[in-house]
Design a protein around this motif. Structure first.
Motif, PDB file in Angstrom:
ATOM      1  N   GLU A   9      -9.715  -3.007   5.145  1.00 44.48           N
ATOM      2  CA  GLU A   9      -8.568  -2.105   5.097  1.00 44.48           C
ATOM      3  C   GLU A   9      -8.363  -1.700   3.652  1.00 44.48           C
ATOM      4  O   GLU A   9      -8.728  -2.439   2.741  1.00 44.48           O
ATOM      5  CB  GLU A   9      -7.313  -2.807   5.602  1.00 44.48           C
ATOM      6  CG  GLU A   9      -7.397  -3.212   7.059  1.00 44.48           C
ATOM      7  CD  GLU A   9      -6.127  -3.910   7.534  1.00 44.48           C
ATOM      8  OE1 GLU A   9      -5.095  -3.816   6.840  1.00 44.48           O
ATOM      9  OE2 GLU A   9      -6.180  -4.543   8.587  1.00 44.48           O
ATOM     10  N   HIS A  10      -7.793  -0.525   3.451  1.00 40.44           N
ATOM     11  CA  HIS A  10      -7.425  -0.143   2.100  1.00 40.44           C
ATOM     12  C   HIS A  10      -6.173   0.714   2.134  1.00 40.44           C
ATOM     13  O   HIS A  10      -5.855   1.324   3.145  1.00 40.44           O
ATOM     14  CB  HIS A  10      -8.564   0.559   1.355  1.00 40.44           C
ATOM     15  CG  HIS A  10      -8.921   1.909   1.899  1.00 40.44           C
ATOM     16  ND1 HIS A  10      -9.797   2.085   2.941  1.00 40.44           N
ATOM     17  CD2 HIS A  10      -8.536   3.135   1.525  1.00 40.44           C
ATOM     18  CE1 HIS A  10      -9.925   3.362   3.197  1.00 40.44           C
ATOM     19  NE2 HIS A  10      -9.167   4.033   2.350  1.00 40.44           N
ATOM     20  N   VAL A  11      -5.466   0.718   1.045  1.00 43.51           N
ATOM     21  CA  VAL A  11      -4.247   1.494   0.912  1.00 43.51           C
ATOM     22  C   VAL A  11      -4.644   2.925   0.573  1.00 43.51           C
ATOM     23  O   VAL A  11      -5.520   3.151  -0.265  1.00 43.51           O
ATOM     24  CB  VAL A  11      -3.357   0.911  -0.211  1.00 43.51           C
ATOM     25  CG1 VAL A  11      -2.156   1.793  -0.473  1.00 43.51           C
ATOM     26  CG2 VAL A  11      -2.927  -0.504   0.155  1.00 43.51           C
ATOM     27  N   TYR A  13      -3.060   6.264  -0.947  1.00 43.86           N
ATOM     28  CA  TYR A  13      -1.916   6.793  -1.676  1.00 43.86           C
ATOM     29  C   TYR A  13      -1.768   8.273  -1.328  1.00 43.86           C
ATOM     30  O   TYR A  13      -2.726   9.031  -1.430  1.00 43.86           O
ATOM     31  CB  TYR A  13      -2.105   6.594  -3.176  1.00 43.86           C
ATOM     32  CG  TYR A  13      -2.186   5.125  -3.533  1.00 43.86           C
ATOM     33  CD1 TYR A  13      -1.033   4.376  -3.678  1.00 43.86           C
ATOM     34  CD2 TYR A  13      -3.408   4.492  -3.658  1.00 43.86           C
ATOM     35  CE1 TYR A  13      -1.099   3.017  -3.955  1.00 43.86           C
ATOM     36  CE2 TYR A  13      -3.489   3.134  -3.947  1.00 43.86           C
ATOM     37  CZ  TYR A  13      -2.326   2.405  -4.100  1.00 43.86           C
ATOM     38  OH  TYR A  13      -2.393   1.075  -4.370  1.00 43.86           O
TER      39      TYR A  13
END
Length: 144
Positions: A9-11, A13
């Motif tokens: 998973e990654h954020v 922006y």
């Protein structure tokens, strides 16, 4: 919950304006499941195939042409690069495992050293020559 590609998973922006649009969508439509998913089909989480089909239907209904979801990903990456983001920033935004993957696909979009030199020289010339001619001549005469 189904884990994303490669079980990672990654954020992501995003712009405040997009968050406002998503918040309005959540208020109007609601969310689904314990996780609060925003986009589902009949309450079921979208997988790649279902999302692709939904996109194609929406694209055809709006007359957008043959743009794919992956084309939008490239557009996003290109915009980040054009805005001056470095390779690691773009890598993380796209979820690439290494910067080399990002460079293999997008290196041609970053300015070359020659481009940077030309831009810097143009800025220097603008700073020097952009001053009114009278001020340059007056300053030069006063110094004599």
């Amino acid at each position: 919950m189904v884990a994303p590609k490669h079980w990672s998973e990654h954020v992501v922006y995003v712009a405040d304006e997009l968050l406002q649009l998503l918040a309005r969508h959540a208020e109007a439509v609601g969310t689904f499941g314990d996780e609060g998913w925003l986009f589902t089909l009949g309450g079921h989480l979208l997988n790649r195939n279902v999302a692709g089909n939904q996109w194609r239907n929406a694209r055809e209904a709006s007359g957008l042409g043959e743009f794919t979801l992956h084309d939008l990903r490239h557009f996003y990456a290109s915009g980040l690069i054009a805005a001056g983001c470095d390779v690691v920033t773009v890598q993380r935004a796209l979820g690439h495992s290494t910067p080399s993957i990002t460079l293999n696909v997008y290196s041609h979009l970053w300015p070359s050293a020659e481009d940077k030199t030309r831009t810097a020289a143009a800025g220097l010339m603008g700073a020097v020559l952009g001053a009114p001619v009278d001020s340059v001549l007056t300053t030069g005469r006063e110094a004599q």
